[in-house]
Scaffold this motif. Structure first.
Motif, PDB file in Angstrom:
ATOM      1  N   ARG A 189       0.833  -1.211   0.000  1.00 60.50           N
ATOM      2  CA  ARG A 189       0.000   0.000   0.000  1.00 60.50           C
ATOM      3  C   ARG A 189       0.868   1.262   0.000  1.00 60.50           C
ATOM      4  O   ARG A 189       0.532   2.257  -0.622  1.00 60.50           O
ATOM      5  CB  ARG A 189      -0.924  -0.045   1.226  1.00 60.50           C
ATOM      6  CG  ARG A 189      -2.006   0.973   1.211  1.00 60.50           C
ATOM      7  CD  ARG A 189      -3.127   0.588   2.142  1.00 60.50           C
ATOM      8  NE  ARG A 189      -3.976  -0.451   1.572  1.00 60.50           N
ATOM      9  CZ  ARG A 189      -4.786  -1.235   2.283  1.00 60.50           C
ATOM     10  NH1 ARG A 189      -4.839  -1.126   3.597  1.00 60.50           N
ATOM     11  NH2 ARG A 189      -5.529  -2.141   1.678  1.00 60.50           N
ATOM     12  N   HIS A 190       2.010   1.178   0.685  1.00 55.47           N
ATOM     13  CA  HIS A 190       2.881   2.358   0.804  1.00 55.47           C
ATOM     14  C   HIS A 190       3.677   2.639  -0.464  1.00 55.47           C
ATOM     15  O   HIS A 190       4.328   3.666  -0.566  1.00 55.47           O
ATOM     16  CB  HIS A 190       3.812   2.186   2.001  1.00 55.47           C
ATOM     17  CG  HIS A 190       3.055   2.115   3.281  1.00 55.47           C
ATOM     18  ND1 HIS A 190       2.482   3.231   3.856  1.00 55.47           N
ATOM     19  CD2 HIS A 190       2.691   1.066   4.051  1.00 55.47           C
ATOM     20  CE1 HIS A 190       1.817   2.871   4.935  1.00 55.47           C
ATOM     21  NE2 HIS A 190       1.927   1.560   5.081  1.00 55.47           N
ATOM     22  N   LEU A 191       3.646   1.717  -1.392  1.00 56.40           N
ATOM     23  CA  LEU A 191       4.435   1.902  -2.620  1.00 56.40           C
ATOM     24  C   LEU A 191       3.623   2.534  -3.744  1.00 56.40           C
ATOM     25  O   LEU A 191       4.174   2.913  -4.780  1.00 56.40           O
ATOM     26  CB  LEU A 191       4.951   0.542  -3.118  1.00 56.40           C
ATOM     27  CG  LEU A 191       5.875  -0.208  -2.170  1.00 56.40           C
ATOM     28  CD1 LEU A 191       6.175  -1.596  -2.728  1.00 56.40           C
ATOM     29  CD2 LEU A 191       7.172   0.580  -1.979  1.00 56.40           C
ATOM     30  N   ILE A 192       2.307   2.648  -3.557  1.00 55.97           N
ATOM     31  CA  ILE A 192       1.445   3.061  -4.682  1.00 55.97           C
ATOM     32  C   ILE A 192       1.806   4.455  -5.181  1.00 55.97           C
ATOM     33  O   ILE A 192       2.119   4.634  -6.369  1.00 55.97           O
ATOM     34  CB  ILE A 192      -0.049   2.982  -4.299  1.00 55.97           C
ATOM     35  CG1 ILE A 192      -0.429   1.556  -3.940  1.00 55.97           C
ATOM     36  CG2 ILE A 192      -0.914   3.483  -5.463  1.00 55.97           C
ATOM     37  CD1 ILE A 192      -1.860   1.388  -3.430  1.00 55.97           C
ATOM     38  N   ALA A 193       1.807   5.445  -4.273  1.00 61.68           N
ATOM     39  CA  ALA A 193       1.988   6.843  -4.713  1.00 61.68           C
ATOM     40  C   ALA A 193       3.328   7.021  -5.427  1.00 61.68           C
ATOM     41  O   ALA A 193       3.384   7.622  -6.512  1.00 61.68           O
ATOM     42  CB  ALA A 193       1.882   7.773  -3.513  1.00 61.68           C
ATOM     43  N   SER A 194       4.405   6.468  -4.868  1.00 59.04           N
ATOM     44  CA  SER A 194       5.720   6.668  -5.491  1.00 59.04           C
ATOM     45  C   SER A 194       5.808   5.920  -6.824  1.00 59.04           C
ATOM     46  O   SER A 194       6.451   6.389  -7.767  1.00 59.04           O
ATOM     47  CB  SER A 194       6.835   6.234  -4.543  1.00 59.04           C
ATOM     48  OG  SER A 194       6.696   4.879  -4.236  1.00 59.04           O
ATOM     49  N   THR A 195       5.143   4.781  -6.929  1.00 54.30           N
ATOM     50  CA  THR A 195       5.187   4.025  -8.194  1.00 54.30           C
ATOM     51  C   THR A 195       4.393   4.762  -9.279  1.00 54.30           C
ATOM     52  O   THR A 195       4.855   4.880 -10.413  1.00 54.30           O
ATOM     53  CB  THR A 195       4.641   2.591  -8.004  1.00 54.30           C
ATOM     54  OG1 THR A 195       5.341   1.997  -6.913  1.00 54.30           O
ATOM     55  CG2 THR A 195       4.845   1.746  -9.242  1.00 54.30           C
ATOM     56  N   VAL A 196       3.232   5.281  -8.918  1.00 55.45           N
ATOM     57  CA  VAL A 196       2.436   6.049  -9.896  1.00 55.45           C
ATOM     58  C   VAL A 196       3.271   7.219 -10.402  1.00 55.45           C
ATOM     59  O   VAL A 196       3.351   7.479 -11.606  1.00 55.45           O
ATOM     60  CB  VAL A 196       1.101   6.542  -9.286  1.00 55.45           C
ATOM     61  CG1 VAL A 196       0.421   7.556 -10.203  1.00 55.45           C
ATOM     62  CG2 VAL A 196       0.162   5.367  -9.036  1.00 55.45           C
ATOM     63  N   LYS A 197       3.943   7.905  -9.481  1.00 61.64           N
ATOM     64  CA  LYS A 197       4.757   9.065  -9.871  1.00 61.64           C
ATOM     65  C   LYS A 197       5.893   8.626 -10.803  1.00 61.64           C
ATOM     66  O   LYS A 197       6.146   9.242 -11.834  1.00 61.64           O
ATOM     67  CB  LYS A 197       5.317   9.750  -8.623  1.00 61.64           C
ATOM     68  CG  LYS A 197       6.111  10.990  -8.962  1.00 61.64           C
ATOM     69  CD  LYS A 197       6.529  11.759  -7.729  1.00 61.64           C
ATOM     70  CE  LYS A 197       7.259  13.057  -8.087  1.00 61.64           C
ATOM     71  NZ  LYS A 197       8.157  12.989  -9.227  1.00 61.64           N
ATOM     72  N   ARG A 198       6.526   7.544 -10.421  1.00 61.95           N
ATOM     73  CA  ARG A 198       7.642   7.045 -11.230  1.00 61.95           C
ATOM     74  C   ARG A 198       7.199   6.702 -12.656  1.00 61.95           C
ATOM     75  O   ARG A 198       7.865   7.031 -13.631  1.00 61.95           O
ATOM     76  CB  ARG A 198       8.196   5.802 -10.540  1.00 61.95           C
ATOM     77  CG  ARG A 198       9.442   5.332 -11.172  1.00 61.95           C
ATOM     78  CD  ARG A 198      10.249   4.475 -10.262  1.00 61.95           C
ATOM     79  NE  ARG A 198      11.338   3.942 -11.061  1.00 61.95           N
ATOM     80  CZ  ARG A 198      12.196   3.076 -10.653  1.00 61.95           C
ATOM     81  NH1 ARG A 198      12.137   2.632  -9.420  1.00 61.95           N
ATOM     82  NH2 ARG A 198      13.133   2.652 -11.453  1.00 61.95           N
ATOM     83  N   PHE A 199       6.064   6.071 -12.779  1.00 60.55           N
ATOM     84  CA  PHE A 199       5.547   5.708 -14.110  1.00 60.55           C
ATOM     85  C   PHE A 199       5.087   6.948 -14.882  1.00 60.55           C
ATOM     86  O   PHE A 199       5.277   7.031 -16.085  1.00 60.55           O
ATOM     87  CB  PHE A 199       4.429   4.664 -13.998  1.00 60.55           C
ATOM     88  CG  PHE A 199       4.960   3.252 -13.983  1.00 60.55           C
ATOM     89  CD1 PHE A 199       5.590   2.722 -12.865  1.00 60.55           C
ATOM     90  CD2 PHE A 199       4.868   2.448 -15.112  1.00 60.55           C
ATOM     91  CE1 PHE A 199       6.103   1.429 -12.857  1.00 60.55           C
ATOM     92  CE2 PHE A 199       5.373   1.150 -15.123  1.00 60.55           C
ATOM     93  CZ  PHE A 199       5.996   0.642 -13.997  1.00 60.55           C
ATOM     94  N   ASN A 200       4.503   7.927 -14.173  1.00 63.39           N
ATOM     95  CA  ASN A 200       4.082   9.172 -14.846  1.00 63.39           C
ATOM     96  C   ASN A 200       5.279   9.944 -15.357  1.00 63.39           C
ATOM     97  O   ASN A 200       5.280  10.440 -16.481  1.00 63.39           O
ATOM     98  CB  ASN A 200       3.303  10.074 -13.884  1.00 63.39           C
ATOM     99  CG  ASN A 200       1.845   9.691 -13.865  1.00 63.39           C
ATOM    100  OD1 ASN A 200       1.333   9.133 -14.828  1.00 63.39           O
ATOM    101  ND2 ASN A 200       1.184   9.972 -12.755  1.00 63.39           N
ATOM    102  N   ASP A 201       6.306  10.050 -14.536  1.00 64.41           N
ATOM    103  CA  ASP A 201       7.498  10.804 -14.912  1.00 64.41           C
ATOM    104  C   ASP A 201       8.173  10.164 -16.124  1.00 64.41           C
ATOM    105  O   ASP A 201       8.648  10.849 -17.014  1.00 64.41           O
ATOM    106  CB  ASP A 201       8.493  10.885 -13.746  1.00 64.41           C
ATOM    107  CG  ASP A 201       7.938  11.764 -12.624  1.00 64.41           C
ATOM    108  OD1 ASP A 201       6.902  12.417 -12.862  1.00 64.41           O
ATOM    109  OD2 ASP A 201       8.515  11.755 -11.526  1.00 64.41           O
ATOM    110  N   ALA A 202       8.167   8.848 -16.175  1.00 70.77           N
ATOM    111  CA  ALA A 202       8.790   8.146 -17.292  1.00 70.77           C
ATOM    112  C   ALA A 202       8.040   8.452 -18.590  1.00 70.77           C
ATOM    113  O   ALA A 202       8.653   8.624 -19.630  1.00 70.77           O
ATOM    114  CB  ALA A 202       8.797   6.644 -17.039  1.00 70.77           C
ATOM    115  N   VAL A 203       6.722   8.575 -18.500  1.00 74.60           N
ATOM    116  CA  VAL A 203       5.930   8.886 -19.701  1.00 74.60           C
ATOM    117  C   VAL A 203       6.329  10.245 -20.215  1.00 74.60           C
ATOM    118  O   VAL A 203       6.604  10.420 -21.396  1.00 74.60           O
ATOM    119  CB  VAL A 203       4.410   8.879 -19.367  1.00 74.60           C
ATOM    120  CG1 VAL A 203       3.616   9.357 -20.577  1.00 74.60           C
ATOM    121  CG2 VAL A 203       3.959   7.492 -18.980  1.00 74.60           C
TER     122      VAL A 203
END
Ligand SMILES: Nc1nc2c(c(=O)[nH]1)N[C@H]1C(S)=C(S)[C@@H](COP(=O)(O)O)O[C@H]1N2
Ligand SMILES: [Mo]
Length: 226
Positions: free
Chosen positions: A208-222
């Motif tokens: 659960r604690h990884l969701i926000a940072s993972t979403v950000k990481r994937f958005n930034d990569a786009v």
């Protein structure tokens, strides 16, 4: 809205995945070809844009193992079972021996991401190779040109940019280092099969604690790729 154990609905459907694939977003959409094979031989290449296989529509909630879900996603494409039937006919036309019993498959994504599913799970009515999400062609973010959709299983079984489905007569195991622990052979949402060996509750809270940072990481990569 009804939601299964440990999941929470999000208001958006983010681009998401295993962190090591965040930067491997394909910069162009490949041709919609899918290769099917058995024990790495008898390959059949199917062009999903010109196949006469029937089109199907599946609407289902999408569940990521990290506990986010997105309600009522509509996918269109070709039912997995009809592709499998096509493959069996191909095998029979090329081989003098009977088709041996198939146990499972490795599903390969163009970015290197892969997982396994048993043939039994793949042949479920709601499993398809999707090329459409909602009314639109699948976007690169969500796996264009083709992705496997198996709604009863966590997101990580729903491989994006799927290029190859390799059937095996023995249930395959993909060796992905430590990730092996996170790749449950079935990963059914209804049974909360989040990972191998590890307690489901621990995974629920850790993920659960990884969701926000993972979403950000994937958005930034786009953004970086555009
Ligand atoms: N090829 C590929 N498929 C993948 C992944 C990935 O990193 N690469 N991540 C999986 C995970 S963990 C999830 S939750 C979903 C996310 O799908 P989305 O990006 O369409 O939301 O894709 C799955 N399929
Ligand atoms: Mo996920």
């Amino acid at each position: 809205m009804l939601l299964t154990k440990g999941q929470r609905f999000r208001s958006d459907f983010p681009r998401f995945g295993l962190p090591q694939f965040a930067d491997r977003l394909p910069t162009s959409v490949a041709e919609p070809f899918l290769q099917l094979s058995l024990n790495d031989i008898h390959a059949l290449r199917v062009d999903l844009s010109s196949t006469s296989l029937p089109r199907v529509t599946v609407t289902a909630d999408f569940h990521c193992v990290t506990t986010w879900s997105y309600p009522q996603v509509t996918w269109r494409g070709v039912g997995f079972r009809s592709l499998y039937t096509l493959y069996c006919a191909h095998y029979r036309s090329r081989s003098t021996t009977m088709l041996p019993p198939i146990r499972g498959a490795v599903i390969h994504g163009r970015d290197g991401c892969r997982t396994t599913l048993s043939l039994k799970d793949l042949l479920s009515d709601d499993v398809l190779i999707a090329d459409t999400l909602g009314e639109q062609p699948l976007s690169v973010e969500h796996g264009a040109p083709l992705r496997l959709i198996a709604p009863a299983h966590y997101g990580y079984k729903n491989i994006k940019y799927v290029t190859k489905i390799s059937f095996y007569t023995k249930m395959p195991v993909v060796k992905t280092g430590l990730l092996w622990l996170l790749d449950h052979p079935r990963a059914r949402v209804s049974k909360e099969e989040r990972g191998r060996l590890l307690p489901q509750l621990a995974l629920r809270y850790a993920y659960r604690h990884l969701i926000a940072s993972t979403v950000k990481r994937f958005n930034d990569a786009v953004v970086k790729d555009k």
